[in-house]
Design an enzyme around this catalytic site. Structure first.
Site, PDB file in Angstrom:
ATOM      1  N   GLU A   1      18.038  -1.707  39.890  1.00  0.00           N
ATOM      2  CA  GLU A   1      18.349  -0.283  39.801  1.00  0.00           C
ATOM      3  C   GLU A   1      19.480   0.101  40.758  1.00  0.00           C
ATOM      4  O   GLU A   1      20.336   0.923  40.425  1.00  0.00           O
ATOM      5  CB  GLU A   1      17.103   0.555  40.101  1.00  0.00           C
ATOM      6  CG  GLU A   1      15.946   0.344  39.139  1.00  0.00           C
ATOM      7  CD  GLU A   1      14.961  -0.704  39.618  1.00  0.00           C
ATOM      8  OE1 GLU A   1      13.751  -0.505  39.406  1.00  0.00           O
ATOM      9  OE2 GLU A   1      15.395  -1.722  40.212  1.00  0.00           O
TER      10      GLU A   1
ATOM     11  N   CYS B   1      13.108   1.686  44.926  1.00  0.00           N
ATOM     12  CA  CYS B   1      14.043   2.045  43.854  1.00  0.00           C
ATOM     13  C   CYS B   1      13.707   3.393  43.226  1.00  0.00           C
ATOM     14  O   CYS B   1      14.603   4.078  42.720  1.00  0.00           O
ATOM     15  CB  CYS B   1      14.033   0.957  42.782  1.00  0.00           C
ATOM     16  SG  CYS B   1      14.720  -0.601  43.365  1.00  0.00           S
TER      17      CYS B   1
ATOM     18  N   THR C   1       2.666 -43.296  29.169  1.00  0.00           N
ATOM     19  CA  THR C   1       3.632 -42.866  30.185  1.00  0.00           C
ATOM     20  C   THR C   1       4.324 -44.037  30.878  1.00  0.00           C
ATOM     21  O   THR C   1       5.298 -43.830  31.598  1.00  0.00           O
ATOM     22  CB  THR C   1       2.928 -42.020  31.251  1.00  0.00           C
ATOM     23  OG1 THR C   1       1.914 -42.820  31.897  1.00  0.00           O
ATOM     24  CG2 THR C   1       2.282 -40.796  30.636  1.00  0.00           C
ATOM     25  N   ALA C   2       3.809 -45.241  30.683  1.00  0.00           N
ATOM     26  CA  ALA C   2       4.397 -46.420  31.332  1.00  0.00           C
ATOM     27  C   ALA C   2       3.835 -47.672  30.690  1.00  0.00           C
ATOM     28  O   ALA C   2       2.824 -47.633  29.980  1.00  0.00           O
ATOM     29  CB  ALA C   2       4.096 -46.414  32.833  1.00  0.00           C
TER      30      ALA C   2
ATOM     31  N   ASP D   1       7.509 -44.736  43.219  1.00  0.00           N
ATOM     32  CA  ASP D   1       8.780 -44.383  42.577  1.00  0.00           C
ATOM     33  C   ASP D   1       9.875 -44.039  43.575  1.00  0.00           C
ATOM     34  O   ASP D   1      11.009 -43.786  43.169  1.00  0.00           O
ATOM     35  CB  ASP D   1       8.579 -43.187  41.639  1.00  0.00           C
ATOM     36  CG  ASP D   1       7.577 -43.474  40.538  1.00  0.00           C
ATOM     37  OD1 ASP D   1       7.399 -44.652  40.204  1.00  0.00           O
ATOM     38  OD2 ASP D   1       6.973 -42.515  40.019  1.00  0.00           O
TER      39      ASP D   1
ATOM     40  N   ARG E   1      18.893 -31.871  41.696  1.00  0.00           N
ATOM     41  CA  ARG E   1      20.175 -32.561  41.833  1.00  0.00           C
ATOM     42  C   ARG E   1      21.257 -31.731  41.137  1.00  0.00           C
ATOM     43  O   ARG E   1      21.273 -31.623  39.903  1.00  0.00           O
ATOM     44  CB  ARG E   1      20.081 -33.971  41.250  1.00  0.00           C
ATOM     45  CG  ARG E   1      19.146 -34.866  42.046  1.00  0.00           C
ATOM     46  CD  ARG E   1      19.203 -36.303  41.584  1.00  0.00           C
ATOM     47  NE  ARG E   1      18.530 -36.521  40.314  1.00  0.00           N
ATOM     48  CZ  ARG E   1      17.217 -36.726  40.175  1.00  0.00           C
ATOM     49  NH1 ARG E   1      16.434 -36.726  41.244  1.00  0.00           N
ATOM     50  NH2 ARG E   1      16.689 -36.912  38.990  1.00  0.00           N
TER      51      ARG E   1
ATOM     52  N   GLU F   1       4.588 -32.583  38.983  1.00  0.00           N
ATOM     53  CA  GLU F   1       5.226 -33.808  38.498  1.00  0.00           C
ATOM     54  C   GLU F   1       4.452 -34.962  39.107  1.00  0.00           C
ATOM     55  O   GLU F   1       4.665 -35.319  40.260  1.00  0.00           O
ATOM     56  CB  GLU F   1       6.696 -33.877  38.911  1.00  0.00           C
ATOM     57  CG  GLU F   1       7.604 -32.910  38.168  1.00  0.00           C
ATOM     58  CD  GLU F   1       9.069 -33.292  38.327  1.00  0.00           C
ATOM     59  OE1 GLU F   1       9.437 -34.416  37.930  1.00  0.00           O
ATOM     60  OE2 GLU F   1       9.828 -32.472  38.859  1.00  0.00           O
TER      61      GLU F   1
ATOM     62  N   GLY G   1       1.415 -38.472  38.300  1.00  0.00           N
ATOM     63  CA  GLY G   1       0.840 -39.438  37.385  1.00  0.00           C
ATOM     64  C   GLY G   1      -0.360 -38.881  36.646  1.00  0.00           C
ATOM     65  O   GLY G   1      -0.751 -37.714  36.812  1.00  0.00           O
TER      66      GLY G   1
END
Length: 378
Positions: A57, A89, A166-167, A205, A212, A306, A308
């Site tokens: 505003e 506001c 997943t793997a 990992d 990034r 994020e 397993g």
């Protein structure tokens, strides 16, 4: 019953479009847009860009100047009525002598929650709310969830093959999904206040869990690198296995190291804070709901898991996940591959976790499914 014209819808849609421009920068504040109109002409518009800076505003009124007198302000969230980092506001709109205010929704913040509209009405300004409310709510799922449940909005990101693996059995998983999907995950991180992962992800990992900049694609055209903040990294290490020499702790940026007990035998970087959360009585993990409550108290209203299969399954089995984002790659791994989530065995199909699929899109060669758990909708 409130009625809104086609023109009202068009101007509010413009305000919602403006609010989206703050998607990656306003948190923990809500994303808000404002359009000021006089005689069918836009005379001022703005959006909230960053916490501590002027609200939508204020930017719109500055652009409108003296023309704001008697005009209509379309705003995606009820104007605030309290002093925070910036003045209210509602008072700015009163001072500018606008004639009408249409809000998409009432602010769920208990410090406001109707008081802003009441303050405007008491000053002789006509008010309405409820125009494109669902679109406005979608802008601020984290903010609304925190204000109404005292918990953050929780997204869980998983990636798998078409057969749900997943793997490989060996643990090899880099990379199941395409570069485009991994770039998309960077945008998920950038919009989140915090990222939750387990100690296994950090150890196995060598994960850093940062945004990034070089992987943000077209977002780099809309935001300065300094404006896209790094989310708080929230690492669950209930067994105190992590050490300061891991890559995670060589990249500056706030880290909350979640443990069942604090240990002081290691020297941690200044940006690492150990937090003790009690062990859950019925799980090998710390109390996950207590963790989410703590994160909400820290102002983290939108978090991304994020992790397993075990940690993701632990959150899901406790009904602590609002939204699942699943990337499926056009690959088949076979029955020996690692499963998507590990949850306690169910005895009957009626006990299965149900979701509503909101979106299915192609991201590179992969399918991205976005779904909300049916008992966790905002």
């Amino acid at each position: 019953m409130k009625t809104f014209s086609l023109q009202d819808h068009q101007f509010m849609q413009r305000a919602i479009h403006l609010a989206k421009r703050g998607h990656y920068t306003t948190s923990p504040n809500p994303r808000v847009g404002c359009v000021i109109v006089l005689n069918g002409e836009v005379i001022g518009e703005g959006f909230h860009q960053k916490a501590g800076q002027g609200h939508a505003e204020v930017h719109a009124l500055k652009q409108a100047g003296a023309k704001a007198k008697g005009a209509t302000a379309y705003v995606t969230l009820e104007p605030c009525s309290h002093f925070g980092l910036t003045p209210p506001c509602a008072e700015a709109l009163i001072k500018a002598q606008v004639g009408h205010v249409i809000a998409a929704m009432v602010d769920p913040d208990p410090r406001v929650s109707g008081r802003g509209l009441e303050r405007l009405k008491s000053a002789g300004i006509t008010t309405k709310f409820g125009l494109l409310e669902q679109d406005a709510r979608a802008l601020n799922l984290g903010f609304i969830t925190l204000m109404t449940t005292k918990l953050p909005y929780v997204r869980c990101k998983l990636a798998a093959s078409l057969d749900g693996k997943t793997a490989m059995a060996s643990g090899e998983s880099q990379w199941i999904t395409s570069p485009e999907a991994r770039e998309d995950v960077q945008r998920l991180r950038a919009q989140s206040c915090g990222i939750i992962c387990g100690a296994d992800s950090v150890i196995c990992d060598d994960a850093q869990m940062t945004v990034r900049w070089n992987s943000l694609g077209e977002l780099k055209d809309s935001y300065a690198e300094a404006d896209v903040r790094q989310p708080v990294r929230i690492i669950i290490d209930g067994k105190n296995r992590l050490t300061p020499d891991l890559a995670m702790f060589k990249t500056s940026g706030k880290i909350l190291l979640i443990r069942s007990s604090i240990e002081n035998s290691q020297t941690w970087p200044h940006f690492v804070e150990q937090v003790a959360i009690s062990q859950a009585k019925d799980s090998e993990y710390i109390d996950l709901k207590q963790l989410l409550s703590y994160l909400a108290q820290q102002g983290l209203n939108d978090v991304l898991i994020e992790s397993g299969a075990k940690l993701a399954g632990a959150f899901m089995s406790k009904d602590l996940v609002n939204e699942l984002i699943l990337y499926q790659a056009p690959k088949l791994i076979g029955s020996d591959g690692k499963s998507l989530v590990n949850m306690p065995a169910l005895l009957q199909l009626s006990d299965a976790k149900n979701l509503n699929i909101n979106d299915v899109s192609l991201v590179g060669k992969d399918i991205r499914i976005t779904a909300q758990f049916t008992d966790k909708s905002v």
